[in-house]
Design a protein around this motif. Structure first.
Motif, short mmCIF file in Angstrom:
data_model
loop_
_atom_site.label_atom_id
_atom_site.label_comp_id
_atom_site.label_asym_id
_atom_site.label_seq_id
_atom_site.Cartn_x
_atom_site.Cartn_y
_atom_site.Cartn_z
N GLY A 162 6.19 8.84 -10.12
CA GLY A 162 6.01 7.50 -9.57
C GLY A 162 6.82 7.49 -8.29
N VAL A 163 6.21 7.03 -7.18
CA VAL A 163 6.89 7.10 -5.88
C VAL A 163 6.74 5.78 -5.13
CG1 VAL A 163 7.26 8.57 -3.84
CG2 VAL A 163 5.94 9.47 -5.76
N ILE A 164 7.83 5.32 -4.49
CA ILE A 164 7.72 4.19 -3.56
C ILE A 164 8.34 4.58 -2.22
CG2 ILE A 164 7.50 2.31 -5.22
CD1 ILE A 164 10.47 1.80 -5.04
N PHE A 165 7.79 4.00 -1.16
CA PHE A 165 8.24 4.27 0.20
C PHE A 165 8.75 2.97 0.83
CE2 PHE A 165 6.41 8.54 1.06
CZ PHE A 165 5.61 8.68 -0.07
N LYS A 166 9.88 3.04 1.50
CA LYS A 166 10.43 1.86 2.16
C LYS A 166 9.43 1.27 3.17
CE LYS A 166 14.35 0.50 4.97
NZ LYS A 166 15.35 0.98 5.92
N ASP A 167 8.68 2.14 3.84
CA ASP A 167 7.71 1.69 4.84
C ASP A 167 6.49 1.01 4.23
OD1 ASP A 167 9.36 2.98 6.62
OD2 ASP A 167 8.08 4.75 6.84
N TYR A 168 6.31 1.13 2.91
CA TYR A 168 5.14 0.54 2.22
C TYR A 168 5.63 -0.31 1.06
CZ TYR A 168 2.39 3.82 4.97
OH TYR A 168 1.82 4.49 6.01
N PRO A 169 6.28 -1.45 1.37
CA PRO A 169 6.99 -2.22 0.34
C PRO A 169 6.13 -2.76 -0.80
CG PRO A 169 7.07 -3.34 2.47
CD PRO A 169 6.44 -2.02 2.71
N GLY A 170 4.84 -2.96 -0.60
CA GLY A 170 4.01 -3.51 -1.68
C GLY A 170 3.14 -2.47 -2.35
N LYS A 171 3.51 -1.20 -2.20
CA LYS A 171 2.64 -0.16 -2.75
C LYS A 171 3.38 0.78 -3.70
CE LYS A 171 -0.94 0.26 0.72
NZ LYS A 171 -2.17 -0.05 0.06
N LEU A 172 2.59 1.22 -4.69
CA LEU A 172 3.11 2.11 -5.72
C LEU A 172 2.24 3.37 -5.68
CD1 LEU A 172 5.14 1.75 -8.06
CD2 LEU A 172 3.28 0.79 -9.40
#
Ligand code: GLU
Length: 216
Positions: A162-172
Motif C-alpha cells: 500500500g503506497v501514498i505519495f505526498k504529491d497525491y494527497p487523495g490517492k491510494l
C-alpha cells in the motif's frame, strides 16, 4: 503474515484503519503503524506491541482528521520487532510512504545499489528498500504508477504494497505479487486490505487484485 488496511474517502481514515487492523489481529503481529495524509504532508505514527498502544498514542496526538491513509500490523521477518522496524516506511521527507506484507528476497542487492545512489537506511527491514526504490523511480519518472511498476520489475520475492505519495494527497496506490490484497468500494470511499474481514463491516463490494496488478 500480518495485515494491511488502506482508506481514502469521507470518513476518518484513522478510525477506519484502526478498526480494520483490529479485525486482522488474528493473523498475529508484533508492532503496528499508520500513515495519514495531513494538510502539510504525511504523518507517520508507529508503536511496538499491541494495536491498543498505537490507538492510545494516536488519541494523545489528536491529529486533524484525515481522509486518506495506510495502516499495517507487522510480523517481523527482517529485523527485530521495534518501532523503527515497524511499518509504514518512508523517504526522509515523507514524500513516499509504504506498507508491505511479504518478503523481498533480493533486498540486500537493491539496498547496496540505492546506497550508492545516496539513500540512507534506518531500519533492518527489507521493506525500507522497497519504498526507497519506488522513490528512486518516482524521481526519475514523476508518476506514481510508473515508479511502482519499475520497482516491481526489480523486486524478487512476495509482496502486497500500500503506497501514498505526498504529491497525491487523495490517492491510494496498491500492488501485489504472491501476497493477498483486495480492494473494497463502500458508500463513502475506497479501501484496500490483506483480507476480507478487515472491510466486511463497510462493504461487500470486493475486488481481488490480480498477481502483478497495480491499483490506483
Ligand atoms: N518483511 C517485512 C518486515 O520484516 C514485512 C513483514 C510482514 O509481512 O509483516 O518488516
Amino acid at each position: 503474515m500480518c495485515g494491511i488496511v488502506g482508506y481514502v474517502g469521507m470518513r476518518s481514515a484513522q478510525q477506519v484503519l484502526l478498526d480494520g487492523l483490529e479485525k486482522l489481529e488474528y493473523r498475529g503481529y508484533d508492532s503496528a503503524g499508520v500513515a495519514l495524509t495531513q494538510r502539510d504532508g504525511i504523518r507517520v505514527v508507529k508503536s511496538k506491541g499491541r494495536l491498543s498502544t498505537l490507538r492510545s498514542k494516536l488519541e494523545e496526538l489528536a491529529l486533524p482528521q484525515s481522509g486518506c491513509g495506510i495502516g499495517h500490523t507487522r510480523w517481523a521477518t527482517h529485523g527485530e520487532p521495534s518501532e523503527t522496524n515497524a511499518h509504514p516506511h518512508c523517504t526522509d521527507d515523507k514524500s513516499v510512504v509504504l506498507v508491505h506484507n511479504g518478503i523481498i528476497e533480493n533486498y540486500q542487492e537493491l539496498k547496496a545499489k540505492l546506497f550508492r545512489s545516496g539513500y540512507t537506511f534506518y531500519s533492518q527491514t527489507d521493506t525500507e528498500v522497497a519504498v526507497k526504490l519506488v522513490d528512486y523511480y518516482y524521481k526519475k519518472t514523476g508518476t506514481p504508477l510508473e515508479a511502482i511498476s519499475r520497482a516491481m520489475l526489480c523486486i524478487r520475492g512476495s509482496y502486497a504494497f500500500g503506497v501514498i505519495f505526498k504529491d497525491y494527497p487523495g490517492k491510494l496506490f496498491a500492488a501485489r505479487k504472491d501476497s493477498p490484497l483486495i480492494i473494497g468500494k463502500s458508500e463513502n470511499g475506497s479501501l484496500i486490505a490483506s483480507d476480507v474481514p478487515a472491510i466486511l463491516d463497510q462493504t461487500r463490494r470486493v475486488y481481488y487484485i490480480g498477481n502483478l496488478e497495480i491499483a490506483e
